[in-house]
Write a protein that holds these residues in place. Structure first.
Motif, PDB file in Angstrom:
ATOM      1  N   LEU A  54       0.838  -1.189   0.000  1.00 21.54           N
ATOM      2  CA  LEU A  54       0.000   0.000   0.000  1.00 21.54           C
ATOM      3  C   LEU A  54       0.879   1.247   0.000  1.00 21.54           C
ATOM      4  O   LEU A  54       1.826   1.339   0.776  1.00 21.54           O
ATOM      5  CB  LEU A  54      -0.896  -0.012   1.238  1.00 21.54           C
ATOM      6  N   ASP A  55       0.569   2.185  -0.851  1.00 22.27           N
ATOM      7  CA  ASP A  55       1.260   3.477  -0.881  1.00 22.27           C
ATOM      8  C   ASP A  55       0.640   4.352   0.205  1.00 22.27           C
ATOM      9  O   ASP A  55      -0.262   5.148  -0.043  1.00 22.27           O
ATOM     10  CB  ASP A  55       1.111   4.096  -2.272  1.00 22.27           C
ATOM     11  N   ARG A  56       1.113   4.186   1.436  1.00 22.83           N
ATOM     12  CA  ARG A  56       0.547   4.893   2.580  1.00 22.83           C
ATOM     13  C   ARG A  56       0.616   6.415   2.440  1.00 22.83           C
ATOM     14  O   ARG A  56      -0.352   7.101   2.768  1.00 22.83           O
ATOM     15  CB  ARG A  56       1.234   4.440   3.864  1.00 22.83           C
ATOM     16  N   LEU A  60      -2.771   8.492   2.689  1.00 18.14           N
ATOM     17  CA  LEU A  60      -2.956   9.471   3.748  1.00 18.14           C
ATOM     18  C   LEU A  60      -3.173  10.867   3.159  1.00 18.14           C
ATOM     19  O   LEU A  60      -3.986  11.637   3.663  1.00 18.14           O
ATOM     20  CB  LEU A  60      -1.750   9.465   4.695  1.00 18.14           C
ATOM     21  N   ASP A  77       0.671   9.788   9.865  1.00 23.77           N
ATOM     22  CA  ASP A  77       0.820   8.341   9.870  1.00 23.77           C
ATOM     23  C   ASP A  77       1.471   7.930  11.178  1.00 23.77           C
ATOM     24  O   ASP A  77       2.392   8.581  11.666  1.00 23.77           O
ATOM     25  CB  ASP A  77       1.687   7.908   8.684  1.00 23.77           C
ATOM     26  N   ASP A  82      -0.436   1.660  12.191  1.00 27.74           N
ATOM     27  CA  ASP A  82      -0.363   0.866  10.952  1.00 27.74           C
ATOM     28  C   ASP A  82      -0.267  -0.620  11.294  1.00 27.74           C
ATOM     29  O   ASP A  82      -0.942  -1.459  10.682  1.00 27.74           O
ATOM     30  CB  ASP A  82       0.849   1.266  10.101  1.00 27.74           C
ATOM     31  N   GLN A  86      -2.950  -3.455  10.419  1.00 27.36           N
ATOM     32  CA  GLN A  86      -2.547  -4.660   9.686  1.00 27.36           C
ATOM     33  C   GLN A  86      -3.064  -5.914  10.390  1.00 27.36           C
ATOM     34  O   GLN A  86      -3.597  -6.824   9.754  1.00 27.36           O
ATOM     35  CB  GLN A  86      -1.015  -4.706   9.559  1.00 27.36           C
ATOM     36  N   LEU A 144      -3.324   2.509   8.635  1.00 30.32           N
ATOM     37  CA  LEU A 144      -4.009   2.039   7.439  1.00 30.32           C
ATOM     38  C   LEU A 144      -3.371   0.734   6.982  1.00 30.32           C
ATOM     39  O   LEU A 144      -2.146   0.590   7.022  1.00 30.32           O
ATOM     40  CB  LEU A 144      -3.880   3.104   6.351  1.00 30.32           C
ATOM     41  N   ALA A 145      -4.201  -0.202   6.537  1.00 23.53           N
ATOM     42  CA  ALA A 145      -3.665  -1.482   6.071  1.00 23.53           C
ATOM     43  C   ALA A 145      -4.569  -2.093   5.010  1.00 23.53           C
ATOM     44  O   ALA A 145      -5.774  -1.852   4.972  1.00 23.53           O
ATOM     45  CB  ALA A 145      -3.528  -2.456   7.239  1.00 23.53           C
ATOM     46  N   TRP A 158      -9.515  -4.111   3.927  1.00 27.29           N
ATOM     47  CA  TRP A 158      -8.983  -2.784   4.256  1.00 27.29           C
ATOM     48  C   TRP A 158      -9.322  -2.416   5.682  1.00 27.29           C
ATOM     49  O   TRP A 158     -10.407  -2.733   6.170  1.00 27.29           O
ATOM     50  CB  TRP A 158      -9.602  -1.743   3.332  1.00 27.29           C
ATOM     51  N   LEU A 160      -8.834   1.084   8.346  1.00 28.49           N
ATOM     52  CA  LEU A 160      -8.393   2.425   8.721  1.00 28.49           C
ATOM     53  C   LEU A 160      -8.752   2.603  10.172  1.00 28.49           C
ATOM     54  O   LEU A 160      -9.913   2.379  10.559  1.00 28.49           O
ATOM     55  CB  LEU A 160      -9.084   3.500   7.882  1.00 28.49           C
TER      56      LEU A 160
END
Length: 164
Positions: A54-56, A60, A77, A82, A86, A144-145, A158, A160
């Protein structure tokens, strides 16, 4: 004043629906726009492959753009959040049931079946209950994961989570 003919009255709901769809599509392109007229590649990259990351920062950034439109402060973040996200997403993938929000969090959103973050975010943004969580005013940190499980019902899960 002239009244609409039956044919015009039948077209009006279709025209309204078409305009609404165009507005929704325009809204999707506007969030996360990197200046090239579309979404950042990390937002549309499929997570439905083994080893996908994931492109955090881009995700974000998209969340913070949305929060800015609703008057909520930007999120930072948080690596510990995270990791917690996950773990929650992995449990969701294993069980097929969205987990309960752990104590100490201000908000949580779980989704399944969306291949990329742009789709996931769009789903959250377009649901009043989810959008309210995205705009939680007291939130300052986020985790986020995305978890891919090819043997599960939905494939990509997903999570959040938001904290103060």
């Amino acid at each position: 004043m002239m009244s609409a003919t039956p044919r015009r009255r039948a077209i009006l709901p279709r025209l309204a629906l078409a305009c609404g769809l165009l507005a929704a599509l325009a809204g999707c392109v506007g969030f996360g726009d990197s200046g090239g007229g579309g979404l950042a590649p990390g937002l549309t990259a499929s997570m439905a492959t083994p080893g996908a990351n994931l492109d955090r920062p881009s995700a974000l950034g998209l969340l913070n753009q949305y929060r800015g439109t609703v008057g909520a402060p930007a999120l930072t973040d948080d690596p510990s959040l995270d990791a917690q996200a996950q773990s929650l997403a992995a449990a969701y993938a294993r069980s097929g049931k969205a987990p309960a929000m752990p104590a100490g969090l201000l908000g949580m959103r779980a989704s399944a079946g969306y291949a990329n973050f742009a789709e996931t975010f769009s789903g959250w943004r377009n649901s009043p209950a989810d959008a309210a969580v995205l705009g939680t005013a007291g939130a300052r940190r986020a985790g986020l994961a995305a978890v891919y499980d090819p043997s599960s019902a939905y494939g990509v899960y997903w999570m959040l989570i938001l904290a103060g």
